[in-house]
Scaffold this motif. Sequence first.
Motif, PDB file in Angstrom:
ATOM      1  N   HIS A   1       0.671  -1.054   0.042  1.00 19.15           N
ATOM      2  CA  HIS A   1      -0.010  -0.246   0.075  1.00 19.15           C
ATOM      3  C   HIS A   1       0.917   1.255   0.049  1.00 19.15           C
ATOM      4  O   HIS A   1       0.729   2.182  -1.122  1.00 19.15           O
ATOM      5  CB  HIS A   1      -1.136  -0.205   1.252  1.00 19.15           C
TER       6      HIS A   1
ATOM      7  N   HIS B   1      -7.075  -2.678   3.804  1.00 26.00           N
ATOM      8  CA  HIS B   1      -8.232  -2.561   2.781  1.00 26.00           C
ATOM      9  C   HIS B   1      -8.110  -3.390   1.942  1.00 26.00           C
ATOM     10  O   HIS B   1      -8.995  -3.400   1.090  1.00 26.00           O
ATOM     11  CB  HIS B   1      -8.482  -0.984   2.611  1.00 26.00           C
ATOM     12  N   HIS B   2      -6.910  -4.150   1.667  1.00 25.84           N
ATOM     13  CA  HIS B   2      -6.763  -5.246   0.573  1.00 25.84           C
ATOM     14  C   HIS B   2      -7.156  -6.352   1.077  1.00 25.84           C
ATOM     15  O   HIS B   2      -7.345  -7.393   0.174  1.00 25.84           O
ATOM     16  CB  HIS B   2      -5.492  -5.194   0.120  1.00 25.84           C
TER      17      HIS B   2
HETATM   18 CU   LIG Z   1      -4.039   0.233  -0.799  1.00 29.70          CU
END
Ligand SMILES: [Cu+2]
Lengths: 538, 94
Positions: A258, A307-308
């Motif tokens: 990220h 969030h992945h």
């Molecule tokens: Cu991300």
Amino acid sequence: MSGTTTTQRMPSYLEYKGRFKGLAGWLLSTDHKRIALLYLYSQITFFLAGVVMGIFMKIELMAPGQQIMGPATYNALFTVHGLTMIFLFIIPGLAASFGNFFLPIMIGAKDVAFPKLNLFSWYLFMGGAIIVLIGIFTGDGPPDTGWTFYAPYSLKTNTNVVLTVFGAFVLGFSSVLTGLNFIVTIHQMRAPGMGFFRMPLFIWAMYGTSWIQLLATPVVGITFIMVIFDRVMGIGFFDPAKGGDPILFQHLFWIYSHPAVYIMILPAMGAITEIITTFSNRVVFGYKAIAMSSLAIAFVGYLVWGHHMFTSGMSDTARLVFSLLTFLVAIPSAIKVFNWSATMYKGSIDLQPPFWWAMAFLFVFMIGGLTGLVLGSVATDVHVHDTMFVVAHFHYIVFGGAGLAFFAALHYWFPKMWGKMYNKKVANIGLLILFIGFNTLYFPMFILGIMGMPRRYYDYLPEFATPNLISTVGSWILALGLIIVIVNLLRAKKAPPEIIDNPWNGRTLEWKIQSPPTLENFEEIPVIDHGPYDLIKE
Amino acid sequence: MEEHKTHISSYGNHLFVLLCLITLTTITVAITSVQLGAFNTTAAMIIASTKAAIVLLYFMHLKFDEKIFRFMVTLVLAIYVVVIVITFFDYLYR
Ligand SMILES: [Cu+2]
Ligand code: HEM
């Protein structure tokens, strides 16, 4: 305006004769500008290879049923496409090419702090790329895991994962060393009078980026080594049968990947800031806010990786926390967008090609960013996770954001880097076609995703046919636009040199020196007594 | 820019640090034969962090260098702690 035109012109970095001649003069040069071009050419080559793979995938997806390749080939193709685009094109991104070229110049320095290390980083980059290539073409075939190498599949597949992952590991070192080099350069090499708050905003963006490169990359490096250990020695870090945890892989992978998104997009935002300010002929609105938002993005970027993983099986508490934190990242990004708009407001805007590129960037970046909100909240993400919606979203961000900014920067700094100007009309036409192609290619994927078409499959049900066909046609339009843009630039490069030291009325330091710059950039180190964008009558 | 203050530590100092590190390493190995349950990991972590701190402060000159470096290292450690804490929102509640 342009300072040096009347004085005697010195041989540029392109003409300069050093210890070595010909190709060796490039491959062994420690000049940050030559290294920047080495990166630029290699990155664009990788990008074009990735585009070709993308187009083949789109041909396969043109209609239901098998067109030109079977499932195994398709799996390998999206993996290698993703790897190439991410690790070989957009992670080095604007930082390695334009950062290398302009960071020293924009702070009034003659080179980066460690020129030899800089050249070594490029060799690591190419070394890593070659290892990845060998991994793809030898052994039991190219990896088919996706660019994410998720365990447990990456531990089980028979394809050549070990070598490819090792190549990515080496690439990481290149990134770390570049980051370190730039941090030291920014701290130590600024021209007299250039305090931190007199640095151009591209430099602030580079500063945030460099810290992420330095701190986040080792995490993925170690993760890749753990995958290799698991495969080769059967240790079982990620194998539940041996007490390991496959979700741990996802944590470690995204703790890097990220923030890596910000390695891609921060320098892009920096370049866009420079372009918008120059062509609005105004002092940038909210200098400090933009500078600080770069650091804020770099920092908050560390906190949202989960969030992945909303559908990975991690705890509900974690899903809640990550969803909340994810929404925080929207703040610094929005600060930038609002400040860009405010900079343009009531400016006397000069509609040149780099500005159009910046506008194209803004448009698609907004779509990418807003659809990101759908993925950032757990409730909606579970519906579209691993569908074409995600593929559309990240192409809008990574290609539409960072990729378009890459080309914006190329058009902006082209006259400085080569001392020549491209055909502006052709540049605009190329961009227009590319822009239409881009949206035709990717927008239908949002719809397909919401309809439920999963990603990473070579085939689909008949009800998905029409949007897929439109999307494939879009990929051809995009390719046409890309060809026009690149041929236009190549032709300009062949043209005889002109004297264009400051074609855009730029105000940052790179526009005050000759184009192309001399070996040492400045014959005399400038003394800075004003802000980077102050409108000063000369 | 400004002239740099260079600090040169004595051999005695270096030797003392080396001895500390060797002692701690010995303890790390020795402690594995003592049954502490979950605290075996804790002990290993604490000893390893102490060693890392000693290396950073003395061998890597953090103790003698300009303040900004100490600030940077602190910030980096803070990010590291935050990342670990967030990860445990998953592991503790799964
Ligand atoms: Cu991300
Ligand atoms: C002409 C340009 C491009 C085309 C036609 C294209 C097309 C595609 C297609 C069809 C997929 C696979 C979708 C699926 O079945 O899951 C894909 C995946 C992907 N693309 Fe692109 N793409 C292009 C450019 C880019 C660029 C510029 C980047 C990044 C800078 C990029 C990054 C990725 C990544 C990371 C994946 C995911 C791979 C995976 O699933 O592991 N693409 N692209």
